[in-house]
Design a protein around this motif. Sequence first.
Motif, PDB file in Angstrom:
ATOM      1  N   ALA A  97       0.825  -1.207   0.000  1.00  0.00           N
ATOM      2  CA  ALA A  97       0.000   0.000   0.000  1.00  0.00           C
ATOM      3  C   ALA A  97       0.859   1.256   0.000  1.00  0.00           C
ATOM      4  CB  ALA A  97      -0.930  -0.013   1.213  1.00  0.00           C
ATOM      5  N   PHE A  98       1.949   1.252   0.774  1.00  0.00           N
ATOM      6  CA  PHE A  98       2.845   2.414   0.789  1.00  0.00           C
ATOM      7  C   PHE A  98       3.465   2.621  -0.588  1.00  0.00           C
ATOM      8  CE2 PHE A  98       7.094   4.249   1.357  1.00  0.00           C
ATOM      9  CZ  PHE A  98       6.739   5.448   1.953  1.00  0.00           C
ATOM     10  N   ARG A  99       3.854   1.547  -1.224  1.00  0.00           N
ATOM     11  CA  ARG A  99       4.511   1.627  -2.534  1.00  0.00           C
ATOM     12  C   ARG A  99       3.622   2.308  -3.565  1.00  0.00           C
ATOM     13  NH1 ARG A  99       5.854  -3.983  -3.582  1.00  0.00           N
ATOM     14  NH2 ARG A  99       7.761  -3.671  -2.376  1.00  0.00           N
ATOM     15  N   ILE A 100       2.342   1.941  -3.598  1.00  0.00           N
ATOM     16  CA  ILE A 100       1.468   2.537  -4.607  1.00  0.00           C
ATOM     17  C   ILE A 100       1.060   3.965  -4.227  1.00  0.00           C
ATOM     18  CG2 ILE A 100       0.587   0.301  -5.339  1.00  0.00           C
ATOM     19  CD1 ILE A 100      -1.982   0.876  -3.853  1.00  0.00           C
ATOM     20  N   SER A 101       1.265   4.337  -2.959  1.00  0.00           N
ATOM     21  CA  SER A 101       0.949   5.697  -2.524  1.00  0.00           C
ATOM     22  C   SER A 101       2.050   6.687  -2.863  1.00  0.00           C
ATOM     23  CB  SER A 101       0.710   5.730  -1.008  1.00  0.00           C
ATOM     24  OG  SER A 101      -0.386   4.934  -0.634  1.00  0.00           O
ATOM     25  N   CYS A 102       3.271   6.201  -3.069  1.00  0.00           N
ATOM     26  CA  CYS A 102       4.438   7.075  -3.174  1.00  0.00           C
ATOM     27  C   CYS A 102       4.349   8.146  -4.260  1.00  0.00           C
ATOM     28  CB  CYS A 102       5.693   6.230  -3.362  1.00  0.00           C
ATOM     29  SG  CYS A 102       6.400   5.651  -1.783  1.00  0.00           S
ATOM     30  N   PRO A 103       3.930   7.838  -5.483  1.00  0.00           N
ATOM     31  CA  PRO A 103       3.909   8.894  -6.501  1.00  0.00           C
ATOM     32  C   PRO A 103       3.082  10.106  -6.087  1.00  0.00           C
ATOM     33  CG  PRO A 103       3.679   6.751  -7.540  1.00  0.00           C
ATOM     34  CD  PRO A 103       3.583   6.524  -6.065  1.00  0.00           C
ATOM     35  N   THR A 104       1.959   9.877  -5.422  1.00  0.00           N
ATOM     36  CA  THR A 104       1.127  10.983  -4.943  1.00  0.00           C
ATOM     37  C   THR A 104       1.710  11.591  -3.675  1.00  0.00           C
ATOM     38  OG1 THR A 104      -0.839   9.933  -5.861  1.00  0.00           O
ATOM     39  CG2 THR A 104      -1.193  11.632  -4.208  1.00  0.00           C
ATOM     40  N   ALA A 127      11.313   1.548  -1.259  1.00  0.00           N
ATOM     41  CA  ALA A 127      10.114   0.701  -1.291  1.00  0.00           C
ATOM     42  C   ALA A 127       9.905   0.056  -2.649  1.00  0.00           C
ATOM     43  CB  ALA A 127       8.886   1.533  -0.918  1.00  0.00           C
ATOM     44  N   SER A 128      10.336   0.710  -3.702  1.00  0.00           N
ATOM     45  CA  SER A 128      10.073   0.206  -5.053  1.00  0.00           C
ATOM     46  C   SER A 128      10.669  -1.173  -5.297  1.00  0.00           C
ATOM     47  CB  SER A 128      10.602   1.195  -6.094  1.00  0.00           C
ATOM     48  OG  SER A 128      12.020   1.306  -6.006  1.00  0.00           O
ATOM     49  N   SER A 129      11.752  -1.506  -4.601  1.00  0.00           N
ATOM     50  CA  SER A 129      12.391  -2.809  -4.828  1.00  0.00           C
ATOM     51  C   SER A 129      12.595  -3.609  -3.549  1.00  0.00           C
ATOM     52  CB  SER A 129      13.752  -2.599  -5.517  1.00  0.00           C
ATOM     53  OG  SER A 129      14.599  -1.780  -4.729  1.00  0.00           O
ATOM     54  N   TRP A 130      12.049  -3.127  -2.449  1.00  0.00           N
ATOM     55  CA  TRP A 130      12.266  -3.822  -1.176  1.00  0.00           C
ATOM     56  C   TRP A 130      11.535  -5.166  -1.164  1.00  0.00           C
ATOM     57  CZ3 TRP A 130      15.480  -1.911   2.623  1.00  0.00           C
ATOM     58  CH2 TRP A 130      15.525  -2.651   3.803  1.00  0.00           C
ATOM     59  N   PRO A 131      12.185  -6.244  -0.736  1.00  0.00           N
ATOM     60  CA  PRO A 131      11.519  -7.561  -0.698  1.00  0.00           C
ATOM     61  C   PRO A 131      10.396  -7.597   0.335  1.00  0.00           C
ATOM     62  CG  PRO A 131      13.704  -7.676   0.309  1.00  0.00           C
ATOM     63  CD  PRO A 131      13.604  -6.322  -0.333  1.00  0.00           C
ATOM     64  N   GLU A 132       9.242  -8.051  -0.079  1.00  0.00           N
ATOM     65  CA  GLU A 132       8.084  -8.047   0.815  1.00  0.00           C
ATOM     66  C   GLU A 132       8.239  -9.011   1.980  1.00  0.00           C
ATOM     67  OE1 GLU A 132       4.589  -8.602  -1.519  1.00  0.00           O
ATOM     68  OE2 GLU A 132       4.874  -6.730  -2.637  1.00  0.00           O
ATOM     69  N   ALA A 133       9.085 -10.006   1.843  1.00  0.00           N
ATOM     70  CA  ALA A 133       9.283 -10.960   2.934  1.00  0.00           C
ATOM     71  C   ALA A 133       9.891 -10.299   4.163  1.00  0.00           C
ATOM     72  CB  ALA A 133      10.175 -12.112   2.459  1.00  0.00           C
ATOM     73  N   SER A 134      10.568  -9.161   3.983  1.00  0.00           N
ATOM     74  CA  SER A 134      11.161  -8.446   5.120  1.00  0.00           C
ATOM     75  C   SER A 134      10.560  -7.049   5.241  1.00  0.00           C
ATOM     76  CB  SER A 134      12.686  -8.363   4.962  1.00  0.00           C
ATOM     77  OG  SER A 134      13.040  -7.738   3.735  1.00  0.00           O
ATOM     78  N   ALA A 135       9.250  -6.972   5.055  1.00  0.00           N
ATOM     79  CA  ALA A 135       8.561  -5.676   5.066  1.00  0.00           C
ATOM     80  C   ALA A 135       8.717  -4.949   6.394  1.00  0.00           C
ATOM     81  CB  ALA A 135       7.084  -5.875   4.745  1.00  0.00           C
ATOM     82  N   SER A 136       8.669  -5.669   7.506  1.00  0.00           N
ATOM     83  CA  SER A 136       8.781  -5.003   8.807  1.00  0.00           C
ATOM     84  C   SER A 136      10.133  -4.311   8.947  1.00  0.00           C
ATOM     85  CB  SER A 136       8.569  -6.011   9.944  1.00  0.00           C
ATOM     86  OG  SER A 136       9.517  -7.057   9.875  1.00  0.00           O
ATOM     87  N   GLU A 137      11.171  -4.906   8.393  1.00  0.00           N
ATOM     88  CA  GLU A 137      12.499  -4.287   8.441  1.00  0.00           C
ATOM     89  C   GLU A 137      12.519  -2.989   7.634  1.00  0.00           C
ATOM     90  OE1 GLU A 137      17.125  -5.208   7.105  1.00  0.00           O
ATOM     91  OE2 GLU A 137      15.681  -6.842   7.226  1.00  0.00           O
ATOM     92  N   PHE A 138      11.782  -2.940   6.533  1.00  0.00           N
ATOM     93  CA  PHE A 138      11.708  -1.712   5.738  1.00  0.00           C
ATOM     94  C   PHE A 138      11.194  -0.554   6.584  1.00  0.00           C
ATOM     95  CE2 PHE A 138       8.720   1.080   3.488  1.00  0.00           C
ATOM     96  CZ  PHE A 138       9.613   1.777   2.676  1.00  0.00           C
TER      97      PHE A 138
END
Length: 417
Positions: A97-104, A127-138
């Motif tokens: 959700a954060f990734r798709i919000s970024c352009p705006t 966020a554009s290339s961050w692996p979703e398996a480690s989302a909490s670390e992002f």
Amino acid sequence: MIARHSGGALLAALMLSACAGGMIPPSADGPAPVRPIPSGEAATRSVPATPRPTLPVELPTDPALDKGTAAGLGVTRGPDIASLIPSGERARLALQAFRISCPTLMKRTDASGLTKGSDWNNACAAASSWPEASASEFFSRYFEAVQVGDGAAFVTGYYEPEIAGSRTRQPGYEVPIYRRPTDLIDVDLGQFSDSLKGRTIRGKVNGTKFVPYDDRGQIVSGVLAGRGLELAYAADPVEFFFLQVQGSGRLNLPDGGVMRIGYDGQNGRDYKGIGKLMKDRGLIQAGSMQDIMQYLRAHPAEGAAIMNENKSFVFFRELTGAGPIGALGVPVTEEATVAADPKFIPLGAPVLLSLDRAEPAGVWIAQDTGGAIKGANRFDSFWGAGARARGIAGGMSARGSALVLLPIGSAARLVRP
């Protein structure tokens, strides 16, 4: 909800104020039946939890700050979040959700006063290339936490309703679903006076005067009929009323197809919660979604009059792509989007919730707003569509603490060292 005026906080909106399931099969004997609320669905059994305590409030020292924004209310630096963000599906969905919000997010003006567009550049690039398996670390690597005001959170729920509908008027489908009329005008009052900055009204021109737009009772009585505004037709006026509260939904069509519709404006009239009205009059006891709908259906003439006491009326457009679309202008994400008040929470920002219910705890992204969602730390959680979403959203009422996650470095402008 989905740019809804209630957003959706379905039960709270009906009571106090103002956000993919199975299809209904076509019937050989006529229109598809209206989907009832099964017993027990209106409120799913909650899982209790112990919320994290709120932090002592640090009041702002600048008296010139607007008290109606987060910066003016007071911002307190939060704890290190590395150990506070749960891993798992909620964090993964929040990253999406954060990734798709970024352009705006990087381009819009933040009404809360907490951030500037450039603050988000590093987090959005990662966020554009961050692996979703480690989302909490992002989230723990690119964000720091602040508490807005007293941090005391109140969270309700909304969902995407499914009701029986038809693209054309036919027996059993008689309730018009209207497009936004071309004579409905939004007026930014701030263009006329600095004292009215941030305030908007809606209405129409009548001769040389700007007047309120037609209310629900007038629209239901047919004042818009014959103008080619009919987008579709609903089978049940009560179900459609609830869909308007949510601000978007799915029409299950007679041929088995689905038509998705989304918020396209509101008539500018104030929202009145009919649940509180009915409870105050002794018409219902508990005031649940089931109670309200059952009474309205059992007393159709009185029920129609009660619904018309809420003068607000929502207009729709067909959604053909991803959706439903939130106030940020991007699709909302099931179990990751919250509606928030943009004067206190930057739209697009992550929010970390710790509540007395376990289901909504964790990281969410503020992608939506709602007429009932006002003030700091007031949130409406989006649960998707279908029976499970309807059950959770209908019974969601959770309290605890909230932290807003801001890009690292931005909090230094807001809090005292």
